[in-house]
Scaffold this active site. Structure first.
Site, PDB file in Angstrom:
ATOM      1  N   CYS A 161       7.871  -5.626   1.422  1.00 20.93           N
ATOM      2  CA  CYS A 161       8.815  -6.705   1.672  1.00 20.93           C
ATOM      3  C   CYS A 161      10.230  -6.245   2.032  1.00 20.93           C
ATOM      4  O   CYS A 161      10.472  -5.757   3.121  1.00 20.93           O
ATOM      5  CB  CYS A 161       8.815  -7.671   0.496  1.00 20.93           C
ATOM      6  SG  CYS A 161       9.417  -9.308   0.998  1.00 20.93           S
ATOM      7  N   LYS A 207       7.873  -0.078  -5.038  1.00 20.16           N
ATOM      8  CA  LYS A 207       8.987  -0.557  -4.194  1.00 20.16           C
ATOM      9  C   LYS A 207      10.311   0.059  -4.629  1.00 20.16           C
ATOM     10  O   LYS A 207      10.673   0.001  -5.822  1.00 20.16           O
ATOM     11  CB  LYS A 207       9.037  -2.086  -4.312  1.00 20.16           C
ATOM     12  CG  LYS A 207       9.973  -2.789  -3.353  1.00 20.16           C
ATOM     13  CD  LYS A 207       9.848  -4.301  -3.573  1.00 20.16           C
ATOM     14  CE  LYS A 207      10.646  -5.131  -2.603  1.00 20.16           C
ATOM     15  NZ  LYS A 207      10.562  -6.577  -2.907  1.00 20.16           N
ATOM     16  N   VAL A 229      11.705 -14.218   1.686  1.00 21.15           N
ATOM     17  CA  VAL A 229      12.609 -15.314   1.367  1.00 21.15           C
ATOM     18  C   VAL A 229      13.635 -15.463   2.506  1.00 21.15           C
ATOM     19  O   VAL A 229      13.811 -16.554   3.048  1.00 21.15           O
ATOM     20  CB  VAL A 229      13.312 -15.038   0.018  1.00 21.15           C
ATOM     21  CG1 VAL A 229      14.302 -16.143  -0.302  1.00 21.15           C
ATOM     22  CG2 VAL A 229      12.283 -14.909  -1.103  1.00 21.15           C
ATOM     23  N   GLU A 284       2.628  -9.167  -1.080  1.00 20.35           N
ATOM     24  CA  GLU A 284       3.297  -8.587  -2.254  1.00 20.35           C
ATOM     25  C   GLU A 284       2.933  -9.424  -3.500  1.00 20.35           C
ATOM     26  O   GLU A 284       2.808 -10.656  -3.405  1.00 20.35           O
ATOM     27  CB  GLU A 284       4.811  -8.678  -1.992  1.00 20.35           C
ATOM     28  CG  GLU A 284       5.709  -8.156  -3.076  1.00 20.35           C
ATOM     29  CD  GLU A 284       7.197  -8.372  -2.717  1.00 20.35           C
ATOM     30  OE1 GLU A 284       7.502  -9.149  -1.784  1.00 20.35           O
ATOM     31  OE2 GLU A 284       8.046  -7.760  -3.386  1.00 20.35           O
TER      32      GLU A 284
HETATM   33  C1  ACM Z   1      11.281  -9.608  -1.271  1.00 15.27           C
HETATM   34  O1  ACM Z   1      11.518  -8.395  -1.216  1.00 15.27           O
HETATM   35  N1  ACM Z   1      10.231 -10.077  -1.906  1.00 15.27           N
HETATM   36  C2  ACM Z   1      12.165 -10.574  -0.612  1.00 15.27           C
END
Ligand code: ACM
Length: 265
Positions: A144, A111, A171, A41
């Site tokens: 992510c 996203k 994370v 990402e």
């Molecule tokens: C994330 O979505 N980069 C934790």
């Protein structure tokens, strides 16, 4: 078909440094005859921005930006690459994943589930996650934190994805394990390309992985490694959705009982 995940440590706002890191992963993938490559990402920009101006200073148009052009060139030799890109559009920035196959830009996914401070610089996408056809197989794309919403992997499976390509900057410590479950509950392959390192106090967990349709990790990188991990797969194995002789993870669903899922609270 040979599939790979690339792991790197982007430097926040340093587009030139990030481009050279991406180039070295592309070179390693080329040297290993990889057909399908997933990169992390926001690999053009880094993750922990301090303000909108920083995010804007790294963003690029897809597909005319420099990262897009590099990825498009790599994809020309009958390859597919999906990478996370900080995307500039006329309405604002998106945390996007762009796919390039056979030398063309095939899709951009924006996203939809923004994590923590991402809401301060990115607009949320509003489209369902896409599936790309490549080498007689179907590849779904999510980014992510979408991992925390099992609906995403399910939608991709219902759209026919054999493999879920998953650029990440992880994370929370749960995702790699959760993607094992996403594989099993959907009988699909998954490929999570994560980043490493600590950026402005935020630690990223590495451990990029490729799982098969029963949740076995076929290829992994460590918490600190930079480079690619690859494996040869037969995507059509994901056409078998039988988890026992008498249970099919798609046909056995009970959407008649799941009506709550389509309500927002
Ligand atoms: C994330 O979505 N980069 C934790």
């Amino acid at each position: 078909m040979r599939i790979a995940v690339g792991q790197m440590e982007p430097s926040v706002t340093d587009v030139d440094a990030n481009l050279s890191k991406v180039k070295s992963l592309l070179k390693e993938a080329e040297g290993n005859q990889v057909d399908v490559l997933v990169l992390p990402e926001l690999c053009n920009s880094g993750y922990v921005f301090e303000n909108l101006e920083e995010a804007e200073s790294t963003a690029e148009d897809i597909p005319s930006g420099i990262f897009s052009k590099e990825l498009l060139t790599w994809s020309r030799k009958d390859r597919l690459v999906v990478a996370g890109i900080c995307e500039q559009t006329p309405e604002g920035l998106y945390n996007s994943a762009a796919a390039f196959a056979h030398g063309t830009h095939s899709i951009t996914y924006r996203k939809i589930h923004l994590f923590l401070n991402e809401r301060d610089w990115f607009l949320a996408g509003n489209e369902e996650p896409p599936v790309i056809e490549f080498m007689n197989a179907k590849f779904g794309v999510m980014i992510c934190f979408d991992w925390a919403f099992p609906e995403m992997a399910r939608i991709l499976t219902l759209k026919g994805a054999h493999v879920i390509l998953h650029p990440a900057n992880l994370v929370l410590p749960y995702c790699q394990q959760a993607m094992v479950t996403r594989s099993i509950e959907n009988s699909v392959y998954t490929a999570t390309a994560n980043r490493i390192g600590t950026e402005r106090g935020i630690e990223f967990s590495g451990n990029s992985q490729i799982t098969n349709t029963i949740g076995t990790r076929l290829a992994t990188l460590s918490e600190e490694e930079v480079g690619i991990a690859f494996i040869d797969i037969d995507p059509q194995e994901a056409d078998n959705k039988c988890i026992t002789k008498r249970n099919h993870v798609i046909h056995d669903r009970r959407p008649d009982v799941y009506t709550r899922l389509t309500k927002s609270d």
